[in-house]
Design a protein around this motif. Structure first.
Motif, mmCIF file in Angstrom:
data_model
loop_
_atom_site.group_PDB
_atom_site.id
_atom_site.type_symbol
_atom_site.label_atom_id
_atom_site.label_comp_id
_atom_site.label_asym_id
_atom_site.label_seq_id
_atom_site.Cartn_x
_atom_site.Cartn_y
_atom_site.Cartn_z
ATOM 1 N N HIS A 1 -2.980 5.830 11.409
ATOM 2 C CA HIS A 1 -1.645 6.200 11.882
ATOM 3 C C HIS A 1 -1.529 7.703 12.093
ATOM 4 O O HIS A 1 -0.803 8.149 12.974
ATOM 5 C CB HIS A 1 -0.589 5.693 10.895
ATOM 6 N N TYR B 1 1.730 0.385 15.762
ATOM 7 C CA TYR B 1 1.667 1.412 14.717
ATOM 8 C C TYR B 1 3.011 1.645 14.019
ATOM 9 O O TYR B 1 3.078 1.754 12.808
ATOM 10 C CB TYR B 1 1.156 2.730 15.304
ATOM 11 N N SER C 1 -2.485 7.322 5.852
ATOM 12 C CA SER C 1 -3.208 6.382 6.697
ATOM 13 C C SER C 1 -3.884 7.168 7.809
ATOM 14 O O SER C 1 -3.218 7.794 8.627
ATOM 15 C CB SER C 1 -2.247 5.353 7.279
ATOM 16 N N TRP D 1 0.834 -1.200 0.000
ATOM 17 C CA TRP D 1 0.000 0.000 0.000
ATOM 18 C C TRP D 1 0.870 1.252 0.000
ATOM 19 O O TRP D 1 1.940 1.282 0.612
ATOM 20 C CB TRP D 1 -0.902 0.030 1.233
ATOM 21 N N ARG E 1 7.265 4.146 6.922
ATOM 22 C CA ARG E 1 6.281 5.142 7.355
ATOM 23 C C ARG E 1 6.958 6.498 7.487
ATOM 24 O O ARG E 1 8.087 6.587 7.972
ATOM 25 C CB ARG E 1 5.634 4.714 8.674
ATOM 26 N N HIS F 1 -3.335 8.098 -2.430
ATOM 27 C CA HIS F 1 -3.089 6.727 -1.957
ATOM 28 C C HIS F 1 -2.869 5.840 -3.175
ATOM 29 O O HIS F 1 -2.735 6.338 -4.296
ATOM 30 C CB HIS F 1 -4.219 6.221 -1.066
ATOM 31 N N THR G 1 2.043 6.050 4.417
ATOM 32 C CA THR G 1 2.573 4.696 4.268
ATOM 33 C C THR G 1 3.231 4.624 2.898
ATOM 34 O O THR G 1 2.642 5.049 1.902
ATOM 35 C CB THR G 1 1.425 3.675 4.338
#
Lengths: 336, 336
Positions: free
Chosen positions: A158, A226, A155, A150, A201, A251, A175
């Motif tokens: 998160h 996380y 996110s 992904w 991340r 995304h 992400t």
């Protein structure tokens, strides 16, 4: 073209606004209106001509709407709304709590069958288009490995987590799929990938005045579930930069299937018949893409209901031709 | 698992050998045998246990085969064989002459309906998986542009064309997608692309003794229809290098859809809501991948026939869940 498919929108956040815009792009559809739990007088639709109705008028509008598209959240809205509205309308939802899909399917299937409605659940891009590509990959290449990556994308879960850290005024989390992992799969290596190897991340954080940046960073990167299992980068930025540079909802991601077929030339390095399928999305705006998938499946829901094919359905149950405005003969001529 | 799906193979070249290998990877299937127009005694199957039957015994075996997979060519075999065998069996074919698909569909549909058989035509990867991805892209993003790129892969038609050039002893031609074009589409630019901008062509040629290399190169690159509209590179190599380095059949390509949804954040450069969908195949062996798609659709043909859903079908008409060995509840739990 006969009568247009009459679409209703139940819930009017980013996803609902995306559906409103998508319906306007499909000439075989018309929007009846938006149903909201807020006071309709307080809701300003993105398109001025869109009508806004109170949620409690839904049950009175069953004759006016061919397909109701549910735009609530999976945590608390859809588990209650989808079964309820599937007893009143043909529906489409984007229920995305993967582990609860079987229970949600059963909860929607019963009222839909009883009242002769068609209910497409859990569509969008994941679940939805990504699920379809996992399926196609595994059906065509039964000996192989499936990978889902992904990102790059925001996110929400998160982002919420970093905003709860003491000293953080605001923030957003992206992400990112790990490029070395993707390259390895593309090269047909079929790697075993740890959580850390698949995604990284990236956090953009606005500190509260006087907050200790080092402590905030440490709290974030070591947060269990996380961030602790990932390589996490924390960037401290100003509130202005956050507002200007991080106000969109991009995304996307990749579904990849790497498999071996039995017959054919063997590569120089001895790997046999390695075949790689890759499906990728690069989305400038995540909710409006999800909305566009829901609208295409609303067309399928309408056609299935017209054909008397009732009950709960997923993307796996629906012939792809039902999604397109064109009919079968045109699709064969123009797209096959 | 109940009885296995009994598969027959009609025609035994590279595609038929691919089907033979793919059936062995699917535990719900068994291979009845290969039907060939050659003398069966002269055919050595890749798997020693595979039975080989004469073509003229086909009509006598209708009770032994659940789905016959046709592995002949689109030019002369399938236009005759598919309608004929659809009157005897459930069939799957890979008819790939795009312009003649509507006529082929009609020619197969009538005998299949009359004899209550299910006939999946024109599956594989293009037509087939690429067609599906053109459809999904256009149904989800009705405002946008679709791009299909092929390669890197061997084109039989173009390889044949270079072998007909005087002075050429042997040769192979690869079609390559143009990277700048792909990058532009990936970046959401929605370019208008000429033939020359989409693909390049690469030829590996073995000269006859005494042939004039410059003249051969000029004849190839200026050949109308095949090469004149492309940037073509000609490499002269030895017969040994051709045999060692160019003995495999890689192929693949990309289907891309770049579209705009109506709602959501607008990018810094003013392009609105650009969404890009990309489906790519990187195939070490083209015929065995095509074969694997045919075998998955054979499972669907069997299930459709069991359900009484007869007649000609394409990938657009078939619910994806029918392709997988798993049943609907398992697919929802494991893949959605």
């Amino acid at each position: 073209m006969g009568n247009k498919i009459r679409i209703g929108i139940a819930g009017y956040g980013n996803l609902g606004r995306g559906v409103e815009a998508s319906v306007a792009q499909n000439p075989d559809m018309e929007l009846v209106g938006v149903f909201t739990r807020r006071d309709p007088a307080t809701v300003s639709p993105a398109q001025p001509e869109t009508q806004v109705f109170a949620w409690d008028t839904l049950a009175a509008r069953t004759g006016d709407v061919d397909v109701m598209i549910l735009c609530g959240g999976s945590a608390s809205d859809l588990p209650q709304q989808s079964p309820e509205l599937a007893g009143l309308f043909n529906i489409v939802d984007s229920f995305d709590t993967h582990a609860n899909v079987p229970a949600h399917f059963a909860a929607v299937d019963a009222p839909a069958l009883e009242t002769k409605h068609t209910a497409v659940i859990s569509t969008g891009w994941d679940p939805g288009m990504f699920s379809l590509n996992r399926l196609f990959g595994e059906a065509i290449l039964p000996q192989g490995k499936t990978y889902t990556f992904w990102g790059r994308g925001v996110s929400q879960g998160h982002s919420d987590a970093i905003r709860r850290v003491p000293g953080v005024a605001a923030g957003v989390q992206y992400t990112l799929p790990a490029q070395p992992a993707i390259e390895a799969v593309r090269n047909g290596e079929q790697p075993e990938l740890s959580t850390r190897e698949k995604h990284t991340r990236e956090c953009y954080v606005v500190l509260e005045e006087g907050a200790d940046a080092a402590a905030v960073r440490e709290t974030i990167v070591s947060m269990p579930n996380y961030f602790a299992d990932y390589d996490t980068t924390v960037h401290f930025i100003s509130a202005e930069e956050l507002a200007e540079q991080h106000n969109s909802m991009p995304h996307g991601g990749f579904v990849m299937r790497s498999g071996d077929t039995g017959h054919g030339a063997v590569a120089q390095d001895g790997t046999a018949h390695r075949q790689v399928i890759e499906y990728g999305l690069t989305l400038a705006d995540n909710p409006s893409f999800t909305a566009s998938v829901l609208v295409a499946y609303a067309r399928a829901a309408y056609r299935l209901a017209q054909a008397g094919n009732f009950g709960a359905k997923t993307v796996f149950d629906i012939a792809p031709g039902l999604l397109d405005i064109r009919f079968a003969g045109e699709l064969r001529r123009e797209l096959l």
